[in-house]
Design a protein around this motif. Structure first.
Motif, PDB file in Angstrom:
ATOM      1  N   THR A 217      59.412  67.009  26.297  1.00 17.67           N
ATOM      2  CA  THR A 217      59.889  67.969  25.164  1.00 17.67           C
ATOM      3  C   THR A 217      59.664  69.110  25.874  1.00 17.67           C
ATOM      4  OG1 THR A 217      59.179  66.102  23.146  1.00 17.67           O
ATOM      5  CG2 THR A 217      58.922  68.836  22.981  1.00 17.67           C
ATOM      6  N   GLU A 218      58.709  69.141  27.384  1.00 16.58           N
ATOM      7  CA  GLU A 218      58.021  70.620  28.145  1.00 16.58           C
ATOM      8  C   GLU A 218      58.821  70.453  28.924  1.00 16.58           C
ATOM      9  OE1 GLU A 218      53.867  69.378  29.492  1.00 16.58           O
ATOM     10  OE2 GLU A 218      54.020  70.807  30.354  1.00 16.58           O
ATOM     11  N   GLN A 219      59.743  70.100  28.632  1.00 16.84           N
ATOM     12  CA  GLN A 219      61.160  70.188  30.142  1.00 16.84           C
ATOM     13  C   GLN A 219      61.770  70.800  29.158  1.00 16.84           C
ATOM     14  OE1 GLN A 219      63.576  67.391  32.829  1.00 16.84           O
ATOM     15  NE2 GLN A 219      61.137  66.471  33.116  1.00 16.84           N
ATOM     16  N   VAL A 220      62.473  70.834  27.840  1.00 20.59           N
ATOM     17  CA  VAL A 220      62.986  71.132  27.718  1.00 20.59           C
ATOM     18  C   VAL A 220      62.890  72.964  26.445  1.00 20.59           C
ATOM     19  CG1 VAL A 220      63.977  71.180  25.093  1.00 20.59           C
ATOM     20  CG2 VAL A 220      64.226  69.138  25.598  1.00 20.59           C
ATOM     21  N   PHE A 221      62.208  73.526  26.920  1.00 20.29           N
ATOM     22  CA  PHE A 221      61.200  74.853  26.068  1.00 20.29           C
ATOM     23  C   PHE A 221      60.950  75.402  27.139  1.00 20.29           C
ATOM     24  CE2 PHE A 221      60.123  72.388  22.421  1.00 20.29           C
ATOM     25  CZ  PHE A 221      61.077  73.477  21.559  1.00 20.29           C
ATOM     26  N   ILE A 222      61.348  74.818  28.242  1.00 22.86           N
ATOM     27  CA  ILE A 222      60.941  75.708  29.859  1.00 22.86           C
ATOM     28  C   ILE A 222      62.549  76.078  30.259  1.00 22.86           C
ATOM     29  CG2 ILE A 222      60.484  75.118  33.074  1.00 22.86           C
ATOM     30  CD1 ILE A 222      57.992  73.558  31.691  1.00 22.86           C
ATOM     31  N   LYS A 223      63.163  74.595  30.233  1.00 20.13           N
ATOM     32  CA  LYS A 223      64.845  74.727  30.508  1.00 20.13           C
ATOM     33  C   LYS A 223      65.364  76.232  29.332  1.00 20.13           C
ATOM     34  CE  LYS A 223      66.688  71.632  32.652  1.00 20.13           C
ATOM     35  NZ  LYS A 223      66.077  71.268  33.807  1.00 20.13           N
ATOM     36  N   ALA A 224      64.925  75.605  27.942  1.00 22.15           N
ATOM     37  CA  ALA A 224      65.121  76.373  27.385  1.00 22.15           C
ATOM     38  C   ALA A 224      64.717  78.421  27.963  1.00 22.15           C
ATOM     39  CB  ALA A 224      64.937  76.327  25.892  1.00 22.15           C
ATOM     40  N   TRP A 225      63.590  78.300  27.850  1.00 18.06           N
ATOM     41  CA  TRP A 225      63.009  80.222  27.739  1.00 18.06           C
ATOM     42  C   TRP A 225      64.135  79.989  29.301  1.00 18.06           C
ATOM     43  CZ3 TRP A 225      61.663  84.220  27.344  1.00 18.06           C
ATOM     44  CH2 TRP A 225      60.990  84.813  28.495  1.00 18.06           C
ATOM     45  N   GLU A 226      64.144  79.236  30.259  1.00 15.16           N
ATOM     46  CA  GLU A 226      64.656  79.794  31.865  1.00 15.16           C
ATOM     47  C   GLU A 226      66.374  80.051  31.555  1.00 15.16           C
ATOM     48  OE1 GLU A 226      64.316  76.563  34.286  1.00 15.16           O
ATOM     49  OE2 GLU A 226      62.393  77.834  35.186  1.00 15.16           O
ATOM     50  N   ALA A 227      67.127  79.772  30.937  1.00 10.84           N
ATOM     51  CA  ALA A 227      68.375  79.729  29.634  1.00 10.84           C
ATOM     52  C   ALA A 227      68.816  80.315  28.922  1.00 10.84           C
ATOM     53  CB  ALA A 227      69.173  78.348  29.717  1.00 10.84           C
ATOM     54  N   ILE A 228      67.696  81.112  28.301  1.00 16.77           N
ATOM     55  CA  ILE A 228      67.437  81.989  26.958  1.00 16.77           C
ATOM     56  C   ILE A 228      68.532  83.492  27.019  1.00 16.77           C
ATOM     57  CG2 ILE A 228      65.790  82.706  26.454  1.00 16.77           C
ATOM     58  CD1 ILE A 228      65.756  82.526  23.503  1.00 16.77           C
ATOM     59  N   ARG A 229      68.531  83.580  28.835  1.00 19.12           N
ATOM     60  CA  ARG A 229      69.054  85.490  28.454  1.00 19.12           C
ATOM     61  C   ARG A 229      69.943  85.375  28.280  1.00 19.12           C
ATOM     62  NH1 ARG A 229      64.908  88.503  31.238  1.00 19.12           N
ATOM     63  NH2 ARG A 229      63.608  86.622  31.388  1.00 19.12           N
ATOM     64  N   ARG A 230      71.051  83.813  28.782  1.00 19.22           N
ATOM     65  CA  ARG A 230      72.896  83.891  28.621  1.00 19.22           C
ATOM     66  C   ARG A 230      72.903  83.820  26.926  1.00 19.22           C
ATOM     67  NH1 ARG A 230      70.899  80.972  32.868  1.00 19.22           N
ATOM     68  NH2 ARG A 230      71.747  78.730  31.625  1.00 19.22           N
ATOM     69  N   PHE A 231      71.415  83.331  26.144  1.00 16.32           N
ATOM     70  CA  PHE A 231      72.580  82.396  24.796  1.00 16.32           C
ATOM     71  C   PHE A 231      72.653  83.928  23.784  1.00 16.32           C
ATOM     72  CE2 PHE A 231      71.340  81.843  20.308  1.00 16.32           C
ATOM     73  CZ  PHE A 231      71.871  80.951  20.003  1.00 16.32           C
TER      74      PHE A 231
ATOM     75  N   ALA B  33      69.087  76.263  16.364  1.00 16.45           N
ATOM     76  CA  ALA B  33      68.302  74.634  16.581  1.00 16.45           C
ATOM     77  C   ALA B  33      69.639  73.950  17.945  1.00 16.45           C
ATOM     78  CB  ALA B  33      68.424  74.413  15.070  1.00 16.45           C
ATOM     79  N   ALA B  34      70.813  74.802  17.298  1.00 19.91           N
ATOM     80  CA  ALA B  34      71.997  73.671  17.874  1.00 19.91           C
ATOM     81  C   ALA B  34      71.732  74.013  19.029  1.00 19.91           C
ATOM     82  CB  ALA B  34      73.415  74.140  17.358  1.00 19.91           C
ATOM     83  N   TRP B  35      71.763  74.833  19.826  1.00 22.54           N
ATOM     84  CA  TRP B  35      71.907  75.411  20.713  1.00 22.54           C
ATOM     85  C   TRP B  35      70.359  74.827  21.394  1.00 22.54           C
ATOM     86  CZ3 TRP B  35      68.140  78.254  23.975  1.00 22.54           C
ATOM     87  CH2 TRP B  35      68.290  77.924  25.535  1.00 22.54           C
ATOM     88  N   LEU B  36      69.747  74.532  20.709  1.00 23.72           N
ATOM     89  CA  LEU B  36      68.319  73.857  21.285  1.00 23.72           C
ATOM     90  C   LEU B  36      67.797  72.614  21.834  1.00 23.72           C
ATOM     91  CD1 LEU B  36      65.320  74.726  22.461  1.00 23.72           C
ATOM     92  CD2 LEU B  36      64.712  74.268  20.089  1.00 23.72           C
ATOM     93  N   PHE B  37      68.839  72.070  20.212  1.00 22.52           N
ATOM     94  CA  PHE B  37      69.124  70.672  20.472  1.00 22.52           C
ATOM     95  C   PHE B  37      69.924  70.359  21.879  1.00 22.52           C
ATOM     96  CE2 PHE B  37      66.825  67.864  18.121  1.00 22.52           C
ATOM     97  CZ  PHE B  37      66.017  69.295  16.447  1.00 22.52           C
ATOM     98  N   LYS B  38      71.130  70.943  22.427  1.00 20.30           N
ATOM     99  CA  LYS B  38      71.685  70.667  23.093  1.00 20.30           C
ATOM    100  C   LYS B  38      71.098  70.219  24.628  1.00 20.30           C
ATOM    101  CE  LYS B  38      76.253  72.609  22.314  1.00 20.30           C
ATOM    102  NZ  LYS B  38      76.783  73.909  22.533  1.00 20.30           N
ATOM    103  N   VAL B  39      70.413  71.484  24.456  1.00 26.90           N
ATOM    104  CA  VAL B  39      69.097  71.604  25.668  1.00 26.90           C
ATOM    105  C   VAL B  39      68.360  70.262  25.247  1.00 26.90           C
ATOM    106  CG1 VAL B  39      67.879  72.557  26.930  1.00 26.90           C
ATOM    107  CG2 VAL B  39      69.542  74.300  25.976  1.00 26.90           C
ATOM    108  N   ALA B  40      67.846  69.968  24.412  1.00 27.60           N
ATOM    109  CA  ALA B  40      67.187  69.065  24.473  1.00 27.60           C
ATOM    110  C   ALA B  40      67.799  67.684  25.080  1.00 27.60           C
ATOM    111  CB  ALA B  40      66.315  68.547  23.281  1.00 27.60           C
TER     112      ALA B  40
END
Lengths: 418, 208
Positions: B67-81, B89-96
């Motif tokens: 779970t921790e990794q998901v949010f760190i990865k999401a933060w690193e990728a969110i500029r491209r979202f 949520a769909a994007w976030l679950f994809k990351v998960a």
């Protein structure tokens, strides 16, 4: 023609009941019965909730990561960040040009008192960034951070009732980040000068008091109140860290030393005033508090925020004022020490003060057992405060010893000589 | 410090519509680099992501770590979202999902179901309690025997409670395909359960 998956979906989405679907498509009877039983079982599986401690720990790690990302960005990008929202600024202008220009012109100067919704506010923030970039030593940086934190706290207090929740969260976040960065810088100092720690302690305590006063007045807007309380907590926690740094240096903390030197005199003076007034009002002297700051007088918002602690409301019922008793001096002394104790969360302070007031009134009425119970509650509260980092061990043992003295005196039936 | 802010997550009671507006505003700001906005997104989604990963991994240690990794990865990728009409949520679950897949590339799926069982409420009726425990244990084991796509649709729909539109965005498939996949996944699950409960395979799971 129908597809079985579409029939199932109609049932799952609630468009049809299971029975209606079976009536339409009797050939799917068995399969629908079986699959909807299965989906009921799946939906009844227990939801797994993360441990709150993990939740917070992970959030903290995340925030640290976010800050690292921000730190990795080029310094000039960060300096110019605040100007991004200002049309005509930022784009196509070199960082040095803006920085130099801002510093050199009166615009920067005029922006000092700008509030978040003012046009000059982005300039104010940019100037702060330039000051941070120009502060070469960690000590100088800590000083600038403290100044910035003062400004953020004042801004939060000034606009909390006017801005929307989003803006307020953003301000309180910046406030928390500034204090965290200040704390990191201070911890890096091999030997932080005591005057700096002293200044930090008093400013932070003033900020916490000011924010708390606003929070109490914002009860009609829970989200605002929450934001302000959060910010106040941040300030209180940093005060605690600063104390810790001071204690590590073999000093119990500048404020504690000063309090130890001055408190008895101040308390005696206050006790005398009370005797002279010959009223039942305890009129505790908040002035003992060493937290005076030029911009925010802690005693003022505090009194406004805490009706239970104001002289008028703690005074015993006006219709039947018991005579000032020989016990008063004892409890006033304790009250003053609580009011002046450094490094203490404001809520805890108020609760402790209330216990002392209760004990004083009980002692006056001759209900010594109740007074002892109040003091025991006082000590229990203190211990709790230490556990939750709302008071330092040093302050707690000092106050506990004092309360123990009063308990012994109450048991013996005569006020201790002081 | 920030810790105090972290300890007191900002919670709001909002309607679904207000929530959608608020989420898109937060996502917008986070993708422009606002850590504060991303912190609020974390507060909004951490429970759902944790629950999902828990059912994928079956143990607290992995669920917390991932779970921790998901949010760190999401933060690193969110500029491209980019929103493009797709729910965050769909994007976030994809990351998960990707984080979990990466995790199992390097590790064997070692599940310990004792914890799930302990999360089942004991309401004083021992028989019902034992029944629920048994059901949950069997179901969880069975879910893990599904293919990854089947697992995904079952977890998103019945454990997380997403609707088909969201699932379709999360899985990058059309809604019709999601309905078919869901139907096949339930049949497969049913077959595995029959197998486990009665030790014999009745009713072959053949889509009609």
């Amino acid at each position: 023609m129908f597809k079985p998956e579409d029939v199932l979906e109609k049932v799952l989405s609630g468009e049809l009941t299971r029975q209606e679907a079976i009536d339409h498509w009797p050939e799917m009877h068995d399969r629908l019965m079986m699959l909807t039983d299965l989906t009921d079982e799946l939906r009844a599986l227990p939801e797994q909730r993360p441990d709150p401690e993990f939740r917070n720990r992970a959030r903290l790690h995340l925030l640290q990561r976010i800050q690292e990302t921000e730190r990795r960005r080029a310094p000039w990008q960060r300096i110019l960040d605040p100007l991004a929202g200002l049309s005509g600024w930022g784009t196509g202008v070199s960082a040095l040009g803006v920085a130099g220009g801002v510093l050199a012109t009166a615009v920067g100067f005029a922006s000092v008192n700008a509030l978040p919704d003012d046009r000059l506010y982005p300039v104010k923030r940019a100037v702060e960034n330039v000051r941070l970039a120009l502060a070469l030593s960690d000590e100088a940086k800590a000083g600038v951070y403290l100044d910035v934190a003062d400004r953020r706290a004042a801004e939060i207090a000034a606009v909390a009732s006017d801005v929307d929740d989003r803006q307020l969260h953003s301000l309180t976040f910046d406030y928390g980040t500034t204090l965290q960065q200040m704390n990191l810088v201070v911890q890096k100092l091999p030997s932080p000068p005591l005057p700096l720690l002293d200044k930090m302690q008093s400013h932070l305590a003033s900020q916490a008091t000011e924010l708390e006063a606003r929070a109490v007045n914002s009860s009609s807007r829970p989200a605002v109140q929450q934001s302000l309380t959060d910010a106040e907590m941040v300030a209180s926690n940093v005060v605690d860290h600063v104390t810790f740094v001071a204690e590590q240096r073999g000093s119990p903390g500048v404020q504690d030393v000063r309090l130890a030197n001055n408190a008895p005199a101040a308390a005696t003076a206050s006790a005398q005033t009370i005797q002279q007034l010959a009223t039942a009002t305890p009129a505790p002297a908040v002035g003992v508090s060493p937290n005076a700051s030029p911009s925010v007088a802690p005693s003022q918002p505090k009194a406004a925020a805490t009706p239970p602690a104001t002289p008028a409301s703690v005074a015993p019922a006006a219709s039947n004022p018991p005579a000032a008793s020989a016990w008063d001096g004892q409890f006033d002394r304790l009250w003053n020490d609580v009011a002046g104790a450094p490094y203490m969360g404001q809520k805890v302070r108020l609760q402790l003060e209330q216990h002392v007031v209760d004990a004083k009134q009980n002692a006056r009425a001759g209900r010594f057992d109740s007074a002892i119970a109040d003091l025991n509650a006082f000590e229990a509260q203190l211990q709790q405060a230490v556990k939750t980092y709302q008071a330092t061990q040093y302050t707690a043992s000092h106050l506990t010893a004092e309360a123990n003295g009063s308990i012994a005196a109450l048991k013996a039936g005569s006020p201790s000589a002081h | 410090m920030l810790e105090a802010l972290a300890l007191k997550g900002v919670q709001f009671a909002v309607s679904a519509e207000e929530k959608t507006d608020r989420v898109s505003d937060l996502v917008d700001r986070a993708s422009k680099g606002s850590g504060e906005a991303f912190g609020q997104l974390y507060q909004l989604y951490v429970d759902r992501i944790y629950n999902y990963i828990y059912y994928k991994t079956g143990n607290t240690v992995d669920a917390e770590d991932l779970t921790e990794q998901v949010f760190i990865k999401a933060w690193e990728a969110i500029r491209r979202f980019r929103f493009e009409g797709k729910p965050f949520a769909a994007w976030l679950f994809k990351v998960a999902r990707n984080v979990v897949i990466d995790h199992y590339r390097t590790r064997k799926n070692n599940t310990d179901l004792s914890e799930v069982i302990s999360a089942i409420a004991h309401d004083g009726d021992p028989e019902a309690f034992a029944q629920r425990r048994a059901t949950a244990q069997v179901l969880m084991t069975a879910i893990r025997r599904l293919t990854d796509e089947q697992q995904q649709v079952i977890l998103l729909k019945f454990i997380d409670g997403m609707d088909n539109t969201e699932i379709s965005a999360a899985m990058g498939k059309k809604e019709g395909a999601i309905r078919a996949l869901q139907y096949r996944a339930l049949l497969a699950l049913q077959r595995i359960l029959m197998d486990e409960r009665y030790g014999l395979e009745r009713m072959p799971a053949r889509a009609t």
